[in-house]
Design an enzyme around this catalytic site. Structure first.
Site, PDB file in Angstrom:
ATOM      1  N   ASN A   9      41.545  34.464  38.861  1.00  0.00           N
ATOM      2  CA  ASN A   9      42.081  33.681  37.745  1.00  0.00           C
ATOM      3  C   ASN A   9      41.929  34.514  36.474  1.00  0.00           C
ATOM      4  O   ASN A   9      40.819  34.704  35.993  1.00  0.00           O
ATOM      5  CB  ASN A   9      41.301  32.363  37.624  1.00  0.00           C
ATOM      6  CG  ASN A   9      41.670  31.592  36.374  1.00  0.00           C
ATOM      7  OD1 ASN A   9      42.739  31.800  35.797  1.00  0.00           O
ATOM      8  ND2 ASN A   9      40.798  30.687  35.951  1.00  0.00           N
ATOM      9  N   TRP A  10      43.059  34.982  35.967  1.00  0.00           N
ATOM     10  CA  TRP A  10      42.996  35.873  34.791  1.00  0.00           C
ATOM     11  C   TRP A  10      42.782  35.124  33.475  1.00  0.00           C
ATOM     12  O   TRP A  10      42.610  35.744  32.438  1.00  0.00           O
ATOM     13  CB  TRP A  10      44.291  36.691  34.693  1.00  0.00           C
ATOM     14  CG  TRP A  10      44.394  37.808  35.665  1.00  0.00           C
ATOM     15  CD1 TRP A  10      43.483  38.182  36.618  1.00  0.00           C
ATOM     16  CD2 TRP A  10      45.487  38.745  35.768  1.00  0.00           C
ATOM     17  NE1 TRP A  10      43.934  39.281  37.309  1.00  0.00           N
ATOM     18  CE2 TRP A  10      45.164  39.646  36.813  1.00  0.00           C
ATOM     19  CE3 TRP A  10      46.697  38.906  35.104  1.00  0.00           C
ATOM     20  CZ2 TRP A  10      46.012  40.693  37.185  1.00  0.00           C
ATOM     21  CZ3 TRP A  10      47.542  39.937  35.469  1.00  0.00           C
ATOM     22  CH2 TRP A  10      47.201  40.830  36.500  1.00  0.00           C
ATOM     23  N   LYS A  11      42.878  33.821  33.493  1.00  0.00           N
ATOM     24  CA  LYS A  11      42.743  33.036  32.258  1.00  0.00           C
ATOM     25  C   LYS A  11      43.711  33.577  31.186  1.00  0.00           C
ATOM     26  O   LYS A  11      44.824  33.958  31.518  1.00  0.00           O
ATOM     27  CB  LYS A  11      41.297  33.034  31.761  1.00  0.00           C
ATOM     28  CG  LYS A  11      40.292  32.686  32.870  1.00  0.00           C
ATOM     29  CD  LYS A  11      38.910  32.521  32.350  1.00  0.00           C
ATOM     30  CE  LYS A  11      37.931  32.463  33.511  1.00  0.00           C
ATOM     31  NZ  LYS A  11      36.902  31.477  33.330  1.00  0.00           N
ATOM     32  N   HIS A  95      41.445  23.024  36.567  1.00  0.00           N
ATOM     33  CA  HIS A  95      40.354  23.951  36.225  1.00  0.00           C
ATOM     34  C   HIS A  95      39.458  23.296  35.167  1.00  0.00           C
ATOM     35  O   HIS A  95      39.953  22.572  34.296  1.00  0.00           O
ATOM     36  CB  HIS A  95      40.948  25.263  35.700  1.00  0.00           C
ATOM     37  CG  HIS A  95      39.929  26.352  35.587  1.00  0.00           C
ATOM     38  ND1 HIS A  95      39.054  26.428  34.534  1.00  0.00           N
ATOM     39  CD2 HIS A  95      39.633  27.387  36.418  1.00  0.00           C
ATOM     40  CE1 HIS A  95      38.264  27.482  34.709  1.00  0.00           C
ATOM     41  NE2 HIS A  95      38.593  28.083  35.849  1.00  0.00           N
ATOM     42  N   GLU A  97      38.160  24.411  32.580  1.00  0.00           N
ATOM     43  CA  GLU A  97      38.539  24.702  31.185  1.00  0.00           C
ATOM     44  C   GLU A  97      39.679  23.784  30.749  1.00  0.00           C
ATOM     45  O   GLU A  97      39.757  23.372  29.593  1.00  0.00           O
ATOM     46  CB  GLU A  97      38.904  26.197  31.053  1.00  0.00           C
ATOM     47  CG  GLU A  97      37.650  27.057  31.108  1.00  0.00           C
ATOM     48  CD  GLU A  97      37.851  28.470  31.621  1.00  0.00           C
ATOM     49  OE1 GLU A  97      38.996  28.944  31.671  1.00  0.00           O
ATOM     50  OE2 GLU A  97      36.836  29.100  31.987  1.00  0.00           O
ATOM     51  N   GLU A 167      33.825  24.601  41.599  1.00  0.00           N
ATOM     52  CA  GLU A 167      33.413  25.457  40.501  1.00  0.00           C
ATOM     53  C   GLU A 167      32.453  24.698  39.589  1.00  0.00           C
ATOM     54  O   GLU A 167      32.904  23.964  38.687  1.00  0.00           O
ATOM     55  CB  GLU A 167      34.636  25.895  39.692  1.00  0.00           C
ATOM     56  CG  GLU A 167      35.648  26.670  40.498  1.00  0.00           C
ATOM     57  CD  GLU A 167      36.448  27.620  39.627  1.00  0.00           C
ATOM     58  OE1 GLU A 167      36.467  28.802  39.943  1.00  0.00           O
ATOM     59  OE2 GLU A 167      37.010  27.172  38.609  1.00  0.00           O
ATOM     60  N   GLY A 173      31.850  31.655  33.884  1.00  0.00           N
ATOM     61  CA  GLY A 173      31.800  32.548  32.732  1.00  0.00           C
ATOM     62  C   GLY A 173      30.417  32.701  32.137  1.00  0.00           C
ATOM     63  O   GLY A 173      30.259  33.248  31.049  1.00  0.00           O
ATOM     64  N   SER A 213      31.209  32.824  38.248  1.00  0.00           N
ATOM     65  CA  SER A 213      30.534  34.118  38.074  1.00  0.00           C
ATOM     66  C   SER A 213      30.374  34.895  39.376  1.00  0.00           C
ATOM     67  O   SER A 213      29.364  35.568  39.578  1.00  0.00           O
ATOM     68  CB  SER A 213      29.169  33.911  37.397  1.00  0.00           C
ATOM     69  OG  SER A 213      29.344  33.338  36.122  1.00  0.00           O
ATOM     70  N   GLY A 234      36.937  34.557  38.234  1.00  0.00           N
ATOM     71  CA  GLY A 234      37.479  34.657  36.887  1.00  0.00           C
ATOM     72  C   GLY A 234      37.287  36.054  36.333  1.00  0.00           C
ATOM     73  O   GLY A 234      38.046  36.973  36.634  1.00  0.00           O
ATOM     74  N   GLY A 235      36.234  36.247  35.548  1.00  0.00           N
ATOM     75  CA  GLY A 235      36.001  37.504  34.834  1.00  0.00           C
ATOM     76  C   GLY A 235      36.119  38.745  35.712  1.00  0.00           C
ATOM     77  O   GLY A 235      36.746  39.733  35.311  1.00  0.00           O
TER      78      GLY A 235
HETATM   79  C1  PEP Z   1      37.169  30.751  36.928  1.00  0.00           C
HETATM   80  O1  PEP Z   1      37.803  31.052  35.925  1.00  0.00           O
HETATM   81  O2  PEP Z   1      37.656  29.969  37.756  1.00  0.00           O
HETATM   82  C2  PEP Z   1      35.844  31.334  37.125  1.00  0.00           C
HETATM   83  C3  PEP Z   1      35.146  31.006  38.179  1.00  0.00           C
HETATM   84  O3  PEP Z   1      35.412  32.231  36.160  1.00  0.00           O
HETATM   85  P1  PEP Z   1      34.164  33.245  36.268  1.00  0.00           P
HETATM   86  O4  PEP Z   1      34.262  33.933  37.604  1.00  0.00           O
HETATM   87  O5  PEP Z   1      34.345  34.182  35.125  1.00  0.00           O
HETATM   88  O6  PEP Z   1      32.924  32.428  36.177  1.00  0.00           O
END
Ligand code: PEP
Length: 252
Positions: A9-11, A95, A97, A167, A173, A213, A234-235
């Protein structure tokens, strides 16, 4: 046997040039990988370029969100037929966010799922508790209600087009990953809820991803849990090296 999935997930990151550069480097690096499905969810503006870049490869493209109406006077929104047209096979829905910053609710999640399935796309539906809910002992109840309310309208055959991503909000994050045991317990609980609603066969077929993460160093232990079928990253999905290392986890 459930096929594993590693999804990125590039956000709100990456330009057109960065998108092309990413896939130019990623595709040769993972060309021999056969043990999992690979999905990347870029922002709307580069979906079509991403779909062009992965054409002919095993990588699929996902959106990060969708609106439930197909078209109309809904300024700023993007519909499921538009995502289909741009080359998406999947979209992330619900999600944390979106839930925390943009007012997503289980009801809007449910409407979005219906719209996406009508386009023969698949939905990656995110659920997960906040730190307060976990510390208050309410994590499993909260996730259960997100599942029951978000998936309420689906039949068992429709459920085969759903991937659930657990999640925990406190792990997204933050660099703080749930332990494999904590994540594994919630994944088993998710499968239990799905079994109650849709029966054991549907529950055993459902793929449930962990997100929060995930890094190259943590993926193998997470994947060792029997109910964890993959990861939503994500990251660490923004960097070709770390995303490829997560995809290739387990290779010596
Ligand atoms: C996400 O954006 O779904 C996520 C899990 O982010 P991260 O891996 O950065 O925690």
């Amino acid at each position: 046997m459930r096929r594993e999935i590693i999804a990125g997930n590039w956000k709100l990151f990456k330009t057109l040039a960065e998108t092309r550069e990413f896939f130019d480097a990623l595709l040769p690096d993972i060309a021999g990988v056969d043990h999992c499905d690979v999905i990347v969810a870029p922002p709307f503006t580069v979906l079509s370029a991403a779909a062009d870049a992965v054409r002919g490869s095993a990588v699929a493209i996902s959106a990060q969100d969708v609106y439930w109406e197909a078209d109309g006077a809904y300024t700023g929104e993007v519909s499921a037929p538009m995502l289909r047209d741009a080359g998406c096979d999947y979209t992330i829905i619900g999600h944390s966010e979106r839930r925390q910053l943009f007012g997503e609710t289980d009801e809007t999640v449910s409407r979005k799922i219906t719209a996406v399935l009508a386009q023969q796309m698949k939905a990656i539906v995110c659920v997960g508790e906040t730190l307060e809910e976990r510390e208050g002992g309410r994590a499993e109840k909260l996730v259960e209600s997100q599942l029951r309310d978000g998936l309420a309208q689906l039949t068992a055959p429709e459920l085969s087009n759903i991937i659930v991503a657990y999640e925990p909000v406190w792990a997204i994050g933050t660099g703080r990953t749930a332990t494999p045991e904590t994540a594994g317990q919630m994944h088993a609980a998710i499968r239990g809820v799905i079994s109650e609603i849709y029966g054991q066969h549907a529950a055993e077929s459902l793929r449930v991803l962990y997100g929060g993460s995930v890094k190259p160093g943590s993926i193998a232990d997470l994947m060792a849990q029997p109910d964890i079928d993959g990861a939503l990253v994500g990251g660490a999905s923004l960097d070709v090296g770390s995303f490829a290392a997560i995809i290739r986890y387990g290779e010596s």
